[in-house]
Enzyme design. Sequence first.
Site, mmCIF file in Angstrom:
data_model
loop_
_atom_site.group_PDB
_atom_site.id
_atom_site.type_symbol
_atom_site.label_atom_id
_atom_site.label_comp_id
_atom_site.label_asym_id
_atom_site.label_seq_id
_atom_site.Cartn_x
_atom_site.Cartn_y
_atom_site.Cartn_z
ATOM 1 N N GLU A 226 0.876 -1.178 0.000
ATOM 2 C CA GLU A 226 0.000 0.000 0.000
ATOM 3 C C GLU A 226 0.906 1.218 0.000
ATOM 4 O O GLU A 226 1.435 1.606 1.044
ATOM 5 C CB GLU A 226 -0.900 -0.015 1.247
ATOM 6 C CG GLU A 226 -1.906 -1.158 1.277
ATOM 7 C CD GLU A 226 -3.056 -0.960 0.290
ATOM 8 O OE1 GLU A 226 -3.319 0.189 -0.125
ATOM 9 O OE2 GLU A 226 -3.696 -1.961 -0.073
ATOM 10 N N CYS A 260 -1.995 9.618 2.429
ATOM 11 C CA CYS A 260 -1.576 8.964 1.180
ATOM 12 C C CYS A 260 -2.515 9.296 0.023
ATOM 13 O O CYS A 260 -2.075 9.386 -1.113
ATOM 14 C CB CYS A 260 -1.480 7.466 1.367
ATOM 15 S SG CYS A 260 -2.997 6.738 1.989
#
Length: 471
Positions: A226, A260
């Site tokens: 991720e 993110c």
Amino acid sequence: EVHQNNTNTTIVNIEDKITPKKCVEIARKAYETGRTRSLTFRRTQLKNLQKMYEETQEEMVEALKKDLKKPRQESYMSEIDVVQNDLRNLLFNFNEYTKPEYPNKDQTQFFDTPMIFKEPYGVVLIIGAWNYPFLVTVLPIAGAIAAGNCIIIKPSEIAPASAQYISRNIPKYLDKDCYQVYNGGVAETTELLKEKFDYIFFTGSTAIGKIIQNAAAKNLTPTTLELGGKCPVYIDESVDMELTTKRIIWGKCLNLGQTCVGPDYILCSEKTQEEFISWTKRILTEFYGDNLKISPDLARIATNRHFNRLVSLLNNCNIALGGNIDSNERFISPTIVTNVKLTDPIMQDEIFGPILPIITVRSKEEAVNIINSKEKPLALYIFSKNSMTVDYILNATSSGGVIINDVVVHVTCDNLPFGGVGDSGIGVYHGRKSFETFTHKKSVLKRNFCPISEMLYKLRYPPYSDRKTRF
Ligand code: NAD
């Protein structure tokens, strides 16, 4: 109120100085007892994790405040509520997720039972990042528990109070041998990666993701990565500018830009740029008051290294709004940068802070060319009321996810698999996908000894003849 974490890269002490080898040995032994195979055991552990979330929310909020000065509401929205929803989902659908699947049969399987059996991988490693230290560790932990794995958890050393919370509470609520926390920084993680795991789930930067992938390759260990990247925002002239600006500024200021999926840069016309800046002025005051630095609703930059990196990105930039910095508190006010060229340092890597460059474009095609000249982003945001524009951009670009007319919130949808593509990552999780990520789907074909079915099966035996198979 002064941001308390100025120790920066404090490495949390490793409890009892247990070696990675020993950790994995204990976990493997626990796995071999078979107790994580039991659905009742898994359900109990998930309920215990739920209990941890119910009983220790204040501790979490405090830890996040220490590490990032994360506002209370943000802590609830992004680190507590999302995880609690996901846990509820996992428990509610637990029987459905864990039961074998029976695919449709083809004609040669008339007497057989083809089945997909859900099997845990074994001992998995979960490495977390510091920006959402609970979200990015506990969500995968929940998936890995539900799937029946044993886990070694490595929280980020950059959020030490949160890492301490995890190493204090996980052993209190969960089985101590099956689920262990191993704290440390680069050196300790490097040691950990020398061990053989059955799955590695990593959240962090693309650069470190490559190191993880290399380490995993030595043992052919499957991974989920991720990662991050520059998430673009395209705004056309059809939108409601007030709402558009509100949504983008909220997403950009969340965790002071250290998200993110935070909007990284904007692509829009000159006219839209002007309107966006003027709305931003009003909205910042509406959100945070006249003195942004004293607002309790803005977090702080996690470390001096990140703070200095962000400040240096502002060198030689045309600051259209904001640009106030305070190194004592590691505070940077939300800042809009204009007249940006694609070759500027600010357009090279993920910004990961409250700085928002705008690049003016004349058309959606030009915007798409810019997006496609960069690595595939984790998220892409399209603001437009025009469905042709939306369809065009959806089809002409590749990204982990897309939101049309908002930012960031897809992370909270447990019915949408979350993850990146290309440089922004490999694999997805959240909701059902969290369970599937940590599950090996084992194909099982069941046959019987019935003489009638054997009439069909025996055709494969020698002596071979065309008559047997070409009828
Ligand atoms: P990072 O890559 O620096 O660190 C992540 C983890 O890797 C930490 O636990 C750290 O201890 C470990 N690590 C660091 N250097 C290492 C090395 N040389 N060898 C082995 N392990 C090492 O990332 P970060 O700064 O903690 O997090 C920020 C990044 O994470 C951003 O790029 C952001 O976009 C990304 N992120 C992605 C998601 C997502 O869900 N896709 C979520 C949050 C953050």
